[in-house]
Motif scaffolding. Structure first.
Motif, PDB file in Angstrom:
ATOM      1  N   ASP A  35      -7.567  -4.376   0.650  1.00 54.18           N
ATOM      2  CA  ASP A  35      -6.295  -5.070   0.437  1.00 54.18           C
ATOM      3  C   ASP A  35      -5.916  -4.926  -1.032  1.00 54.18           C
ATOM      4  O   ASP A  35      -6.642  -4.304  -1.810  1.00 54.18           O
ATOM      5  CB  ASP A  35      -6.360  -6.533   0.905  1.00 54.18           C
ATOM      6  CG  ASP A  35      -7.359  -7.381   0.143  1.00 54.18           C
ATOM      7  OD1 ASP A  35      -7.793  -7.005  -0.973  1.00 54.18           O
ATOM      8  OD2 ASP A  35      -7.724  -8.457   0.671  1.00 54.18           O
ATOM      9  N   ARG A  36      -4.815  -5.501  -1.436  1.00 49.66           N
ATOM     10  CA  ARG A  36      -4.348  -5.327  -2.811  1.00 49.66           C
ATOM     11  C   ARG A  36      -5.214  -6.073  -3.832  1.00 49.66           C
ATOM     12  O   ARG A  36      -5.107  -5.830  -5.021  1.00 49.66           O
ATOM     13  CB  ARG A  36      -2.873  -5.728  -2.946  1.00 49.66           C
ATOM     14  CG  ARG A  36      -1.927  -4.718  -2.303  1.00 49.66           C
ATOM     15  CD  ARG A  36      -1.982  -3.406  -3.037  1.00 49.66           C
ATOM     16  NE  ARG A  36      -1.279  -2.333  -2.301  1.00 49.66           N
ATOM     17  CZ  ARG A  36      -1.103  -1.121  -2.788  1.00 49.66           C
ATOM     18  NH1 ARG A  36      -1.540  -0.799  -3.990  1.00 49.66           N
ATOM     19  NH2 ARG A  36      -0.475  -0.221  -2.076  1.00 49.66           N
ATOM     20  N   ASP A  37      -6.126  -6.929  -3.355  1.00 52.01           N
ATOM     21  CA  ASP A  37      -7.117  -7.557  -4.234  1.00 52.01           C
ATOM     22  C   ASP A  37      -8.397  -6.718  -4.283  1.00 52.01           C
ATOM     23  O   ASP A  37      -9.397  -7.150  -4.835  1.00 52.01           O
ATOM     24  CB  ASP A  37      -7.452  -8.975  -3.747  1.00 52.01           C
ATOM     25  CG  ASP A  37      -6.277  -9.917  -3.902  1.00 52.01           C
ATOM     26  OD1 ASP A  37      -5.527  -9.776  -4.894  1.00 52.01           O
ATOM     27  OD2 ASP A  37      -6.104 -10.791  -3.030  1.00 52.01           O
ATOM     28  N   LYS A  38      -8.335  -5.539  -3.663  1.00 47.02           N
ATOM     29  CA  LYS A  38      -9.444  -4.575  -3.582  1.00 47.02           C
ATOM     30  C   LYS A  38     -10.659  -5.130  -2.851  1.00 47.02           C
ATOM     31  O   LYS A  38     -11.786  -4.816  -3.164  1.00 47.02           O
ATOM     32  CB  LYS A  38      -9.809  -4.037  -4.961  1.00 47.02           C
ATOM     33  CG  LYS A  38      -8.694  -3.183  -5.539  1.00 47.02           C
ATOM     34  CD  LYS A  38      -9.159  -2.356  -6.684  1.00 47.02           C
ATOM     35  CE  LYS A  38      -7.992  -1.485  -7.160  1.00 47.02           C
ATOM     36  NZ  LYS A  38      -8.290  -0.813  -8.392  1.00 47.02           N
TER      37      LYS A  38
ATOM     38  N   TYR B  90      -5.226   1.733   0.624  1.00 46.09           N
ATOM     39  CA  TYR B  90      -4.779   0.356   0.804  1.00 46.09           C
ATOM     40  C   TYR B  90      -4.233   0.178   2.214  1.00 46.09           C
ATOM     41  O   TYR B  90      -3.658   1.109   2.795  1.00 46.09           O
ATOM     42  CB  TYR B  90      -3.692  -0.003  -0.214  1.00 46.09           C
ATOM     43  CG  TYR B  90      -4.202  -0.074  -1.629  1.00 46.09           C
ATOM     44  CD1 TYR B  90      -4.903  -1.193  -2.072  1.00 46.09           C
ATOM     45  CD2 TYR B  90      -3.991   0.966  -2.522  1.00 46.09           C
ATOM     46  CE1 TYR B  90      -5.370  -1.276  -3.376  1.00 46.09           C
ATOM     47  CE2 TYR B  90      -4.458   0.898  -3.830  1.00 46.09           C
ATOM     48  CZ  TYR B  90      -5.153  -0.226  -4.245  1.00 46.09           C
ATOM     49  OH  TYR B  90      -5.627  -0.300  -5.529  1.00 46.09           O
TER      50      TYR B  90
ATOM     51  N   ASP C  16      -1.657  -1.237   3.251  1.00 45.49           N
ATOM     52  CA  ASP C  16      -0.208  -1.128   3.400  1.00 45.49           C
ATOM     53  C   ASP C  16       0.327   0.272   3.087  1.00 45.49           C
ATOM     54  O   ASP C  16       1.531   0.485   3.068  1.00 45.49           O
ATOM     55  CB  ASP C  16       0.504  -2.181   2.550  1.00 45.49           C
ATOM     56  CG  ASP C  16       0.174  -2.096   1.064  1.00 45.49           C
ATOM     57  OD1 ASP C  16      -0.672  -1.267   0.667  1.00 45.49           O
ATOM     58  OD2 ASP C  16       0.761  -2.885   0.293  1.00 45.49           O
ATOM     59  N   GLN C  17      -0.569   1.237   2.898  1.00 45.82           N
ATOM     60  CA  GLN C  17      -0.135   2.621   2.695  1.00 45.82           C
ATOM     61  C   GLN C  17       0.215   3.257   4.041  1.00 45.82           C
ATOM     62  O   GLN C  17      -0.260   2.821   5.093  1.00 45.82           O
ATOM     63  CB  GLN C  17      -1.236   3.450   2.031  1.00 45.82           C
ATOM     64  CG  GLN C  17      -1.376   3.171   0.549  1.00 45.82           C
ATOM     65  CD  GLN C  17      -2.426   4.077  -0.078  1.00 45.82           C
ATOM     66  OE1 GLN C  17      -3.599   3.780  -0.002  1.00 45.82           O
ATOM     67  NE2 GLN C  17      -1.969   5.158  -0.679  1.00 45.82           N
TER      68      GLN C  17
END
Length: 145
Positions: free
Chosen positions: A104-107, A80, A82-83
């Motif tokens: 992103d967090r929505d893959k 991701y 943000d990792q």
């Protein structure tokens, strides 16, 4: 440091039904050995130059009729945006891959982070050295590159 700070954002996504020869030409033209495979903006696999050679050409497949799907790695390994870079390095070492798609967090695919990005864009020489060593230890197998 976050992955988004070092990743490459100019990413070519290829269709699974694209002929292998076309994918190989794209790799040549954009100077890469790695292409994410997607349907719309969803990641479904990856294709490396090594995948083309080992899974298709060496098996006698015709690159004009064989498709990306015939040679791609469909086991998804990604990180991701943000990792932390250390998490990506650990994942690369564990899975013995040199590149990771970034979502992103929505893959949704938004970039790629490579071993080279870690080496040139972070200041953690120990992390980079350990990652390179651990990735290199397993290069005798024929899994994702």
């Amino acid at each position: 440091m976050k992955i988004r700070e070092i990743m490459t954002t100019d990413v070519e996504i290829v269709r699974a039904e694209m002929p292998l020869r076309e994918a190989a030409r794209l790799m040549r033209d954009v100077d890469t050995g790695f292409l994410p495979v997607g349907e719309e903006d969803r990641l479904i696999g990856t294709l490396t130059d090594r995948d083309i050679v080992v899974r298709a050409i060496a098996e006698g497949r015709d690159p004009d009729t064989a498709t990306v799907r015939d040679a791609m790695t469909d086991e998804l390994v990604f990180c991701y945006e943000d990792q932390e870079t250390s998490e990506a390095a650990q994942l690369m070492a564990e899975r013995q891959v040199r590149r990771l798609p970034v979502v992103d967090r929505d893959k949704r695919l938004i970039g790629i982070v490579s071993q080279g990005d870690l080496a040139t864009r972070t200041s953690d020489d120990d992390l980079v050295g350990q990652t390179v060593e651990e990735i290199s230890e397993g290069r005798g197998r024929t899994g994702p590159a």
